[in-house]
Motif scaffolding. Structure first.
Motif, short mmCIF file in Angstrom:
data_model
loop_
_atom_site.label_atom_id
_atom_site.label_comp_id
_atom_site.label_asym_id
_atom_site.label_seq_id
_atom_site.Cartn_x
_atom_site.Cartn_y
_atom_site.Cartn_z
N MET A 155 4.02 4.02 -5.69
CA MET A 155 3.83 2.57 -5.71
C MET A 155 5.04 1.87 -6.31
SD MET A 155 1.80 0.18 -4.77
CE MET A 155 0.20 0.97 -4.50
N LEU A 193 -3.66 0.81 -10.11
CA LEU A 193 -3.83 1.45 -8.81
C LEU A 193 -5.30 1.52 -8.44
CD1 LEU A 193 -1.32 4.40 -9.37
CD2 LEU A 193 -0.85 2.12 -8.44
N LYS A 223 0.85 -1.19 0.00
CA LYS A 223 0.00 0.00 0.00
C LYS A 223 0.88 1.24 0.00
CE LYS A 223 -4.07 -1.99 2.28
NZ LYS A 223 -5.00 -1.90 3.45
N ALA A 224 0.53 2.17 -0.84
CA ALA A 224 1.24 3.45 -0.90
C ALA A 224 0.31 4.54 -0.42
CB ALA A 224 1.70 3.73 -2.32
N GLY A 238 0.91 9.01 -7.34
CA GLY A 238 0.69 7.72 -6.69
C GLY A 238 1.41 6.59 -7.42
N TYR A 260 0.63 -2.65 -13.51
CA TYR A 260 0.17 -2.34 -12.16
C TYR A 260 -1.03 -1.39 -12.24
CZ TYR A 260 4.69 -4.34 -10.97
OH TYR A 260 5.77 -5.19 -10.86
N CYS A 269 -3.87 0.77 -3.07
CA CYS A 269 -3.40 -0.61 -3.20
C CYS A 269 -3.14 -0.87 -4.68
CB CYS A 269 -4.39 -1.61 -2.61
SG CYS A 269 -5.95 -1.76 -3.49
N CYS A 270 -2.65 -2.05 -4.99
CA CYS A 270 -2.18 -2.31 -6.34
C CYS A 270 -2.55 -3.72 -6.78
CB CYS A 270 -0.66 -2.13 -6.37
SG CYS A 270 0.07 -2.32 -8.00
#
Length: 562
Positions: free
Chosen positions: A155, A115, A83-84, A151, A113, A96-97
């Motif tokens: 990530m 987001l 989590k970023a 973001g 990826y 989250c990813c």
């Protein structure tokens, strides 16, 4: 070795995943698929888009009805245990990813990826930021673009401690990633101040592809909104880049300022872009398509038998010129039958597979001019009656706020009723990758009528050419490069210069249908098949993403830099 981090607001990965809405996203997916085929170190970054663009249907009058998509990311993606966080407007947003792996024919895989902000840690509004593709208002869009750019960098730092990336911004939506990179440079230097060296260091990491040949198509946000959403630190960095005109942040200017390599997506589009942004050195790399994705089953089997190297190296499609015409005709007929079966399944409409079929499918908006074919209905009817019958298949969505585009669809529905006794017309609902693959392969002619010079590139005609379907197109975008009159298809008009006389252009269109195309199709079918074969050999062997990605490798990316 560097890895290319490819940022795009939309990426077409699978038809069932509404993470794309049109050509930009499909191109992004095709780019990553080609990189996987070629074994290039690359990854993709985008948003999850839980509700997608929208699901389209029509009422009897052709009014577009919009519904959100419903899909389960768990069915297609792997959620990663990271989590970023991102600070926007004095609040913290948690991301989250999800990961999607693209497998190439070489065995190489590329991660994408996606987001996602739908987390209990976020407030109700922030949970929706990765819901709608190009939805809501400017505030929502700016927050979305911050999630993608700022973001996305946050990530990546959690997913890998490797920072030797080349960042490829596919259009300006991800341009805020440059601010995150600037912040890193400032922290590395421990000065607390932004320097020219910091700007140049970021510039050396970034590549930017612009797709929009008109000023109105570039994202812009009021500076007051930018300051409110991004905060003073990021806003002060923006003010030092001279990317704000009349207190408005232009995301394209931000991307241009921080990129060492900039390109348009066709030769002509490069020229147009240099006129729009004369202070920047803009190159051109013409778009392509991922051949393995857009080939019909029948042509894939034919190429596998006749040109076994084609999947690994699309240049071998040049050898299609040696395929017997009867095999081209049979593969096309099989593709057409498959399309008509799909149409009957979707719409319960039965079409005659022996009738010449014209395809027109793209975003429904004014400059695409889906109605140019109907400029003179009486002449169109005479051509169908006296030269040869034909039917027309339409598809494409209008942006929910594009009233002109929605009116265009209604106009086609009305004309469909007016002409139904002479020229069958069908507008197919909810145009997606699965329908596009069948439609581009199954029609007999691909029609393209944009208002010059508004077509940056266009890739639907490339998909058609791969499957032996020639184009009848205005000389704009990729067709300026792909057109060989009577060999790969036909032109509408004789010049790529802007033309504002729609009646004159429609006369060119009618002349080609009446004097060249329909007589060839009905009177000399082998000669028509020869045009189909040439479209494959000359167009498909060049207008593919393998060639395109290799051009990015040679000209834009610096994968050996450290």
């Amino acid at each position: 070795m560097n890895t290319v981090a490819y940022f795009s607001m939309e990426i077409g990965l699978r038809s069932e995943m509404p993470t794309y809405c049109g050509g930009l996203g499909v191109l992004a997916g095709d780019t990553l698929r080609a990189a996987a085929d070629l074994g290039i170190p690359m990854l993709g970054v985008t948003l999850l888009h839980r509700k997608g663009y929208f699901k389209q249907s029509f009422d009897a009058q052709g009014n577009q009805v919009k519904k959100p998509y419903e899909w389960n990311p768990e069915n297609f993606l792997e959620q990663l245990p990271v989590k970023a966080t991102l600070s926007l407007q004095d609040r913290s947003i948690t991301l989250c990813c999800w990961r999607f792996l693209i497998q190439g024919v070489s065995g190489h895989s590329i991660p994408v990826y996606l987001l996602d902000t739908q987390l209990a840690e976020n407030n109700a509004f922030d949970q929706t930021l990765t819901d709608h593709l190009y939805g809501e208002d400017d505030y929502y869009r700016l927050c979305q673009e911050a999630v993608l750019g700022l973001g996305g960098i946050a990530m990546l730092r959690l997913l890998s401690d490797k920072r030797s990336y080349s960042y490829h911004m596919n259009e300006g939506h991800s341009a805020l990633l440059t601010l995150a990179l600037l912040e890193e440079k400032i922290l590395e230097r421990k000065t607390g101040q932004l320097s020219d060296e910091d700007k140049e260091a970021v510039r050396q990491q970034c590549v930017f592809t612009t797709h929009t040949p008109v000023p109105a198509g570039h994202d812009q946000f009021p500076l007051e909104m930018v300051e409110k959403v991004l905060g003073k630190e990021h806003s002060s960095k923006i003010s030092e880049t001279h990317c704000c005109l009349n207190r408005t942040l232009n995301m394209t200017y931000l991307a241009l300022y921080f990129s060492r390599y900039i390109n348009g997506v066709a030769l002509r589009h490069g020229e147009i872009s240099r006129g729009l942004f004369p202070q920047y050195p803009i190159n051109s790399i013409t778009n392509g398509i991922h051949s393995g994705t857009w080939i019909s089953k029948a042509f894939a089997q034919l190429f596998d038998a006749r040109i076994p190297e084609w999947r690994h190296d699309n240049i071998y499609l040049r050898h299609a010129i040696d395929i017997p015409l009867r095999d081209i005709e049979q593969a096309h007929q099989d593709s057409k039958d498959l399309l008509f079966t799909e149409i009957e399944k979707r719409s319960s409409v039965h079409l005659n597979p022996r009738i010449f079929t014209i395809g027109f499918a793209r975003r429904a908006t004014a400059y695409k001019r889906a109605d140019l074919l109907f400029t003179d209905l009486e002449r169109l009817k005479r051509i169908a009656i006296h030269i040869g019958p034909f039917q027309i298949l339409y598809a494409g969505k209008a942006h929910p706020h594009d009233e002109g585009g929605k009116a265009l669809i209604r106009k086609i529905f009305k004309i469909k009723e007016d002409l139904k006794q002479i020229i069958p017309i069908l507008y197919l609902e909810d145009y997606d990758m699965a329908l596009a693959q069948k439609l581009c392969a199954g029609v007999d002619l691909w029609l393209n009528t944009p208002q010059k010079p508004h077509e940056a590139s266009g890739t639907s005609g490339m998909k058609a050419a791969l499957n032996g379907v020639p184009s009848l197109s205005v000389l704009d975008g990729w067709w300026i490069e792909g057109h060989v009159e009577g060999v790969t298809g036909w032109s509408i008009g004789e010049s790529s210069e802007p033309e504002n006389d729609a009646v004159k252009e429609s006369d060119f269109l009618y002349d080609k249908l009446e004097q060249k195309i329909l007589p060839l199709f009905y009177g000399h079918p082998q000669a028509y098949a020869r045009v189909m074969r040439s479209a494959i050999a000359l167009n498909a062997s060049f207008f593919n993403t393998q060639r395109m990605v290799m051009q990015y490798m040679r000209n834009a990316y610096r994968l050996d830099d450290h």
